[in-house]
Scaffold this active site. Structure first.
Site, short mmCIF file in Angstrom:
data_model
loop_
_atom_site.label_atom_id
_atom_site.label_comp_id
_atom_site.label_asym_id
_atom_site.label_seq_id
_atom_site.Cartn_x
_atom_site.Cartn_y
_atom_site.Cartn_z
CE1 TYR A 121 -4.27 0.79 -0.27
CE2 TYR A 121 -4.45 -1.25 0.99
CZ TYR A 121 -5.02 -0.28 0.17
OH TYR A 121 -6.33 -0.38 -0.18
CD GLU A 158 -4.38 4.84 1.06
OE1 GLU A 158 -3.91 4.81 2.21
OE2 GLU A 158 -5.58 4.69 0.80
CE LYS A 206 -5.86 3.80 -25.56
NZ LYS A 206 -7.03 2.96 -25.49
#
Ligand SMILES: Cc1ncc(COP(=O)(O)O)c(C=O)c1O
Length: 420
Positions: free
Chosen positions: A52, A54, A229
């Site tokens: 984690y 954050e 992409k």
């Protein structure tokens, strides 16, 4: 490969191997897809999924961050270098999240954004009524003036901007095959006091590799993007800020804590690896070849008298009016080509007379086959096979023969582990 999954989860193992074989033996022409390197996949499947993180490097809510910080700083610094940005946020989970975060960073509820009409090439997140962001912001649109050349109606766009006073003038597209006049976008935005933003999701790799112009050279304030992409990275989003620290701070706040929770650190590490690959000189050659291959396919479609929206292509994709030219609806064309081993998508075309679920067009492009090593000759052959399949669609023998050639072409150009 997948040894541990094989031991514990037969269902997922079967799905993964099925996809391995599908990608190995078929030709991928969806212009928003690509094959990533093993290095990108290793990073994405790495231990960083456990953590984690954050917050941002050096400013996290939890401890134990020396290595997550290292990975995120690498991704940020490489993204900045690739695109000539002063600031980068590499945390958006996807292109849609990047756009939504950018909207909340720069707009207040009720504010107006001027973006490209979906049927003329824009993306759902640029303000299509089916998206929830239209409940928060007001979207007005611009279109092409001439569908046969792809020319955008910049006069109309300026008039719309003056009338509606947007806070953001948004360039960028999912299904448009020509270059935009970047200076006009920036000038119009400045005239009405709006931010100039471009969603480069489709052409990020072309820009990074120097095969397309860099919108920052024309003064755009912000670029949003996907990383999976033409940029050939893991599935994810990216926000780049050319210069303004004030905008960068707003964007950071909007991504976290505004919109998302913990960043996907394994994906961010994979973004860093992909950006490193895009900085390699080989990537320049790769992106130049994407364009050459698209031109080779365009020539075959032109010779076959198939109408192409915007008259052809200047980038990696082609939008063909298969219903208008061959009498085959887009959905059927997609299904026929799927049976031939060629994957692409049906697509709405400007002023389409058919429904979005069964439109007149198909959209296809060259990023993935170019990654496999296809050059102009093979690309032209793929276009020929597409036309043969569409024209001979009622004949099972023809489709089977084409499928065998497609498979042979694919196997002669295996997806390799390393692209640098
Ligand atoms: C121009 C553009 N913006 C945003 C997106 C959304 O990206 P994602 O599917 O990662 O949310 C796409 C995806 O097709 C796109 O083409």
């Amino acid at each position: 490969m997948y040894d541990f999954i094989k031991k514990q989860d037969k269902e997922v193992y079967t799905a993964l191997w099925g996809e391995e074989e599908r990608e190995r033996d078929g030709l991928e022409l969806i212009p928003s897809e690509n094959y990533v390197s093993k290095a990108v996949r290793e990073a994405q499947g790495s231990i960083l999924t456990n953590k984690y993180s954050e917050g941002y490097p050096g400013k996290r809510y939890y401890g134990g961050q020396p290595f997550t910080d290292m990975a995120e700083v690498a991704a940020i610094e490489r993204a900045k270098k690739l695109f000539g940005a002063r600031f980068a946020n590499v945390q958006p989970h996807s292109g849609a999240n990047a756009n939504i975060a950018m909207y909340f960073a720069l707009l207040n509820p009720g504010d107006t954004l001027l973006g490209m009409d979906l049927s003329h090439g824009g993306h759902l997140t640029h303000g299509h009524p089916v998206t929830y962001i239209t409940k928060f912001f007001n979207f007005v649109r611009y279109q092409m003036k001439n569908v046969e050349t792809g020319e955008i109606d910049y006069d109309e766009m300026r008039a719309t901007a003056k009338k509606h006073k947007p806070k953001i003038v948004l360039a960028g597209f999912s299904a448009y095959s020509r270059e935009l006049d970047y200076q006009k976008f920036v000038d119009i935005a400045r005239e009405v006091g709006a931010y100039s933003v471009i969603d480069i999701a489709h052409i990020a790799g072309l820009i990074a590799g120097g095969a397309a112009k860099n919108p920052f050279d024309f003064g755009f304030d912000v670029m949003t993007s996907t990383t999976h992409k033409t940029l050939r990275g893991p599935r994810g989003g990216l926000i780049l800020i050319r210069e303004s620290e004030e905008i960068a701070k707003k964007v950071d706040k909007a991504v976290f804590p505004g919109l998302q929770g913990g960043p996907l650190m394994h994906v961010i590490a994979a973004k860093a690896v992909a950006f490193g690959e895009a900085l390699h000189p080989n990537f320049k050659t790769y992106t130049a070849q994407i364009l050459k291959n698209a031109k080779a396919m365009e020539a075959v479609f032109r010779a076959g008298k198939v109408r192409m929206i915007a008259g052809g292509t200047s980038n990696h994709l082609i939008l063909a009016d298969v219903f208008g030219s061959l009498g085959i609806p887009g959905k059927e064309a997609e299904e026929v080509l799927d049976r031939a081993g060629i994957t692409l998508n049906k697509n709405v075309i400007a002023n389409d007379t058919r429904s979005p679920m069964d439109p007149s067009g198909i959209r296809f492009g060259t990023p993935a086959i170019t990654t496999r090593g296809f050059k102009e000759k093979e690309s032209a052959r793929v276009a020929e096979l597409m036309l043969m399949a569409l024209q001979g669609r009622a004949d099972k023998v023809i489709l089977t023969t084409i499928n065998s050639e497609v498979k042979a072409l694919a196997q002669a150009h295996p997806i390799t582990d390393s692209f640098v």
